[in-house]
Every structure is written in C-alpha cells, then in structure tokens.
Scaffold this motif. Structure first.
Motif, PDB file in Angstrom:
ATOM      1  N   ILE A   6       1.433  -3.150   3.916  1.00 11.91           N
ATOM      2  CA  ILE A   6       0.809  -1.877   3.643  1.00 11.91           C
ATOM      3  C   ILE A   6       0.337  -1.948   2.276  1.00 11.91           C
ATOM      4  CG2 ILE A   6       1.658   0.860   3.459  1.00 11.91           C
ATOM      5  CD1 ILE A   6       3.448   0.418   5.744  1.00 11.91           C
ATOM      6  N   ASP A   7      -0.778  -1.491   1.961  1.00 13.32           N
ATOM      7  CA  ASP A   7      -1.331  -1.405   0.665  1.00 13.32           C
ATOM      8  C   ASP A   7      -1.600  -0.062   0.012  1.00 13.32           C
ATOM      9  OD1 ASP A   7      -1.753  -4.554  -0.437  1.00 13.32           O
ATOM     10  OD2 ASP A   7      -2.029  -4.454   1.670  1.00 13.32           O
ATOM     11  N   PHE A  39       9.854  -5.843   9.603  1.00 14.74           N
ATOM     12  CA  PHE A  39       9.359  -7.004   8.677  1.00 14.74           C
ATOM     13  C   PHE A  39       8.014  -6.515   7.909  1.00 14.74           C
ATOM     14  CE2 PHE A  39      11.938  -9.007  11.872  1.00 14.74           C
ATOM     15  CZ  PHE A  39      12.822  -9.842  10.931  1.00 14.74           C
ATOM     16  N   GLN A  40       8.179  -6.220   6.679  1.00 13.52           N
ATOM     17  CA  GLN A  40       7.067  -5.421   6.150  1.00 13.52           C
ATOM     18  C   GLN A  40       6.872  -5.906   4.508  1.00 13.52           C
ATOM     19  OE1 GLN A  40       8.322  -1.356   6.167  1.00 13.52           O
ATOM     20  NE2 GLN A  40       7.350  -0.831   8.347  1.00 13.52           N
ATOM     21  N   VAL A  41       5.601  -5.798   4.192  1.00 13.23           N
ATOM     22  CA  VAL A  41       5.287  -5.899   2.702  1.00 13.23           C
ATOM     23  C   VAL A  41       4.699  -5.048   2.293  1.00 13.23           C
ATOM     24  CG1 VAL A  41       3.991  -7.413   1.104  1.00 13.23           C
ATOM     25  CG2 VAL A  41       5.136  -8.714   3.188  1.00 13.23           C
ATOM     26  N   LEU A  42       5.164  -4.161   1.417  1.00 11.47           N
ATOM     27  CA  LEU A  42       4.789  -2.775   0.706  1.00 11.47           C
ATOM     28  C   LEU A  42       4.255  -2.960  -0.580  1.00 11.47           C
ATOM     29  CD1 LEU A  42       7.818  -0.584   1.950  1.00 11.47           C
ATOM     30  CD2 LEU A  42       5.670  -1.230   3.321  1.00 11.47           C
ATOM     31  N   ASP A  46      -2.178  -1.013  -8.989  1.00 16.89           N
ATOM     32  CA  ASP A  46      -2.260   0.017 -10.299  1.00 16.89           C
ATOM     33  C   ASP A  46      -3.726   0.469 -10.508  1.00 16.89           C
ATOM     34  OD1 ASP A  46      -3.616  -2.203 -11.410  1.00 16.89           O
ATOM     35  OD2 ASP A  46      -1.961  -2.498 -12.847  1.00 16.89           O
ATOM     36  N   GLY A  47      -4.633  -0.049  -9.794  1.00 15.03           N
ATOM     37  CA  GLY A  47      -6.116   0.440  -9.987  1.00 15.03           C
ATOM     38  C   GLY A  47      -6.970  -0.251 -11.370  1.00 15.03           C
ATOM     39  N   VAL A  48      -5.974  -1.081 -11.736  1.00 11.48           N
ATOM     40  CA  VAL A  48      -6.692  -1.894 -12.956  1.00 11.48           C
ATOM     41  C   VAL A  48      -6.639  -3.342 -12.619  1.00 11.48           C
ATOM     42  CG1 VAL A  48      -6.452  -2.135 -15.567  1.00 11.48           C
ATOM     43  CG2 VAL A  48      -5.984   0.256 -14.570  1.00 11.48           C
ATOM     44  N   ASN A  49      -5.359  -3.751 -12.720  1.00 13.59           N
ATOM     45  CA  ASN A  49      -5.156  -5.150 -12.525  1.00 13.59           C
ATOM     46  C   ASN A  49      -5.492  -5.538 -11.014  1.00 13.59           C
ATOM     47  OD1 ASN A  49      -4.554  -5.922 -15.127  1.00 13.59           O
ATOM     48  ND2 ASN A  49      -2.787  -4.888 -14.886  1.00 13.59           N
ATOM     49  N   SER A  50      -5.185  -4.724 -10.103  1.00 17.52           N
ATOM     50  CA  SER A  50      -5.340  -4.894  -8.589  1.00 17.52           C
ATOM     51  C   SER A  50      -5.690  -3.525  -8.068  1.00 17.52           C
ATOM     52  CB  SER A  50      -4.096  -5.306  -8.037  1.00 17.52           C
ATOM     53  OG  SER A  50      -3.048  -4.478  -8.055  1.00 17.52           O
ATOM     54  N   THR A  51      -6.729  -3.378  -7.315  1.00 18.09           N
ATOM     55  CA  THR A  51      -7.012  -2.106  -6.727  1.00 18.09           C
ATOM     56  C   THR A  51      -7.569  -2.078  -5.250  1.00 18.09           C
ATOM     57  OG1 THR A  51      -8.604  -0.175  -7.169  1.00 18.09           O
ATOM     58  CG2 THR A  51      -9.290  -2.338  -7.297  1.00 18.09           C
ATOM     59  N   LEU A  52      -7.953  -1.052  -4.582  1.00 20.75           N
ATOM     60  CA  LEU A  52      -8.284  -0.972  -3.315  1.00 20.75           C
ATOM     61  C   LEU A  52      -9.722  -0.515  -3.268  1.00 20.75           C
ATOM     62  CD1 LEU A  52      -5.081   0.604  -1.663  1.00 20.75           C
ATOM     63  CD2 LEU A  52      -5.834  -2.012  -1.827  1.00 20.75           C
ATOM     64  N   VAL A  69      -2.943  -0.352   6.470  1.00 19.93           N
ATOM     65  CA  VAL A  69      -1.968  -0.722   7.247  1.00 19.93           C
ATOM     66  C   VAL A  69      -2.287  -1.852   8.090  1.00 19.93           C
ATOM     67  CG1 VAL A  69      -0.221  -0.201   8.988  1.00 19.93           C
ATOM     68  CG2 VAL A  69      -0.906   1.171   7.091  1.00 19.93           C
ATOM     69  N   ALA A  70      -2.159  -3.268   7.905  1.00 20.35           N
ATOM     70  CA  ALA A  70      -2.360  -4.478   8.728  1.00 20.35           C
ATOM     71  C   ALA A  70      -1.133  -4.787   9.251  1.00 20.35           C
ATOM     72  CB  ALA A  70      -2.811  -5.425   7.917  1.00 20.35           C
TER      73      ALA A  70
END
Length: 129
Positions: A6-7, A39-42, A46-52, A69-70
């Motif tokens: 989940i990102d 089993f989840q990765v959440l 931050d919108g600056v260093n990584s974003t969507l 959600v993958a």
C-alpha cells in the motif's frame, strides 16, 4: 497467501494502519483469506523525495489522497470475487481511513504455487519432492 503493498501520499502511521486493516478485512470477508495471513508493506511518500503520480483515466477524478493497493496472490478467484474485493476495499478504506473510494486504486496480480517461498528457502505450497 496474499502479499499486499500500500502506497499513500503524506500518510501518517495511523492512516497507513487503517488502510492496511481495510485491505486485510476485505481479503478475509470476500475471498476467505485467514485472518492471520497478513503480509503487508505500508509506505508513505512525502511528496518531495518520493511521490505518487495519477491521472483521470476512465473519468475518475483522483487527488492527493490517492492510495495504491497492489495485491499479489495465487490464482483461482472468480471475476465476481475480485469485484467484491475491490468494492469492499474501497468501502473499508473510506470507513477506516476516510479515503474516498475514487482515490482507491487496486491492482491484483495472480501467480502459481511455485512462485512462493514463505521462509526457509522452501516453496511450501508445492508437494514435497
């Protein structure tokens, strides 16, 4: 056994937890995943260093509340089960985390039993050699 990633953009720990619970509860309710099979990765971006990034594909007006959600799991669910899963994830994401259903983007990837090792370097779903 699903593996869930989940990102979300600028999500605090409480929101990430709520989204994780929403997906897990939907998996349990709609396709019969055992409650302890979690089993989840959440990840919060931050919108600056990584974003969507997102668009309005298919006429869905998404915004910065977007949640990706993958879910990877073994194949075998019907189209009806998948539709019920997507719907329930969107409902529970709104109920638990306040995320509007239009901002819930779900990707389901299916594979086979030989594609999983649950630990110890063993493909537990395969019959013993």
């Amino acid at each position: 056994m699903p593996f869930v990633r989940i990102d979300a953009l600028r999500a605090d720990g409480e929101r990430l937890d709520a989204l994780g619970r929403a997906v897990q509860d939907a998996l349990v309710e709609t396709i019969g995943i055992p409650p302890d099979d979690r089993f989840q990765v959440l990840t919060s971006h931050d919108g600056v260093n990584s974003t969507l990034r997102y668009g309005t594909y298919y006429g869905v007006r998404r915004d910065d509340d977007i949640v990706y959600v993958a879910i990877t799991l073994r194949s075998g669910r019907t189209d009806e089960q998948k539709q019920a899963l997507y719907r329930r994830i969107a409902e529970l994401a709104q109920e638990y985390a306040g995320t509007e259903p239009r901002n819930v983007f779900v990707l389901l990837t299916e594979n086979t039993s030989s594609d999983w090792s649950l630990g110890n370097g063993v493909a537990q779903y395969l019959a013993p050699a």
